[in-house]
Design a protein around this motif. Structure first.
Motif, short mmCIF file in Angstrom:
data_model
loop_
_atom_site.label_atom_id
_atom_site.label_comp_id
_atom_site.label_asym_id
_atom_site.label_seq_id
_atom_site.Cartn_x
_atom_site.Cartn_y
_atom_site.Cartn_z
N GLY A 120 0.75 -1.35 -0.03
CA GLY A 120 -0.17 -0.06 0.03
C GLY A 120 0.87 1.34 -0.08
O GLY A 120 1.99 1.16 -0.29
N TRP A 121 0.11 2.47 0.35
CA TRP A 121 0.86 3.66 0.43
C TRP A 121 1.83 3.84 1.49
O TRP A 121 1.75 3.46 2.54
N ASP A 122 3.05 4.68 1.05
CA ASP A 122 4.04 4.84 2.00
C ASP A 122 4.56 6.37 1.49
O ASP A 122 4.99 6.43 0.45
N ILE A 123 4.48 7.17 2.37
CA ILE A 123 5.10 8.54 2.17
C ILE A 123 6.12 8.88 3.50
O ILE A 123 5.58 8.96 4.45
N THR A 124 7.12 9.11 3.21
CA THR A 124 8.10 9.43 4.26
C THR A 124 9.05 10.42 4.08
O THR A 124 9.36 10.80 2.92
N ASP A 125 9.20 11.16 5.14
CA ASP A 125 10.38 12.28 5.20
C ASP A 125 11.41 11.80 6.05
O ASP A 125 12.18 12.69 6.44
N TYR A 126 11.44 10.64 6.36
CA TYR A 126 12.57 9.90 6.94
C TYR A 126 12.65 10.72 8.48
O TYR A 126 13.86 10.55 8.89
N GLY A 127 11.48 10.82 9.00
CA GLY A 127 11.56 11.56 10.45
C GLY A 127 12.25 12.88 10.43
O GLY A 127 12.39 13.56 11.44
#
Length: 228
Positions: A51-58
């Motif tokens: 599914g969906w995965d949107i990251t700013d790497y914390g």
């Protein structure tokens, strides 16, 4: 990241994906209530973290350091260990212009990264030391569409649409859209984002979400909290 920002990124990604004629699977469009109603039949989607995965790497700066991903399919680590069965995974990614997916390697996963359309895909490469740690003096060999290519430490390979690079465990890599946004395909062995990403710098794999509005669709990192 605020949920409203995540929702906006999703909507923008949907437009870009459709622009290139790609179609996401039915579970991509489920609302939270529809996802809950589909359980337990959808348990495989959840356990495989499809599914969906949107990251700013914390790091709180998605435009500079971030990535959009959608996991289309993902196999079983047990199958990978035994050498049979569903030992593969597939993702769709969007890397924006000059948006860095930071330097990292994998312990188990081998992957083909494919430019599916848009701008150039820039991939910076380093090798590992004998322990597998990042080595700024190490180069190596990768395959670009089946052709071996020797790379020097820190070399940047820019892939135009249609071209690909094969990365094996221990190949340190970072990537970004060169000159514009790029749609990326990833075909790999089984994907485990919880334990198989080793970053050069001490950052996280997933974003921390601030709930300022309802989710457009759930992220894979939402599953435990929202679906139980």
């Amino acid at each position: 990241m605020k949920r409203s920002r995540v929702n906006t990124i999703m909507a923008e990604a949907e437009e870009m994906i459709a622009q290139f004629g790609f179609r996401l699977p039915p579970f991509a469009w489920w609302s939270v209530d529809e996802f809950r109603a589909a359980m337990p039949e959808a348990r495989r989607v959840v356990s495989a973290r499809m599914g969906w995965d949107i990251t700013d790497y914390g790091q709180g700066d998605f435009d500079r350091l971030g990535l959009f991903l959608f996991t289309l399919r993902n196999g079983e680590l047990t199958d990978l260990r035994t050498g049979g069965g569903m030992a593969y995974a597939e993702k769709l990614l969007i890397s924006r212009r000059d948006q860095i997916s930071p330097m990292h390697r994998h312990i188990v996963k081998a992957e083909d990264i494919i430019n599916r359309g848009g701008a150039g895909l820039a991939v910076q490469l380093y090798g590992s030391d004998p322990s597998g740690a990042f080595d700024e003096s190490a180069g190596g060999i990768v395959f670009c569409d089946g052709i071996p290519r020797v790379f020097t430490p820190g070399e940047i390979i820019v892939l135009p649409p249609g071209e690909s690079i094969t990365l094996r465990p221990g190949d340190w890599h970072a990537f970004w859209g060169e000159g514009g946004d790029v749609l990326i395909g990833e075909v790999s062995t089984v994907n485990d984002d919880l334990s198989d990403n080793i970053f050069r710098d001490p950052i996280g794999r997933f974003a921390e979400i601030e709930e300022d509005e309802a989710p457009r669709h759930l992220l894979v990192s939402d599953y435990d909290a929202w679906l139980g």
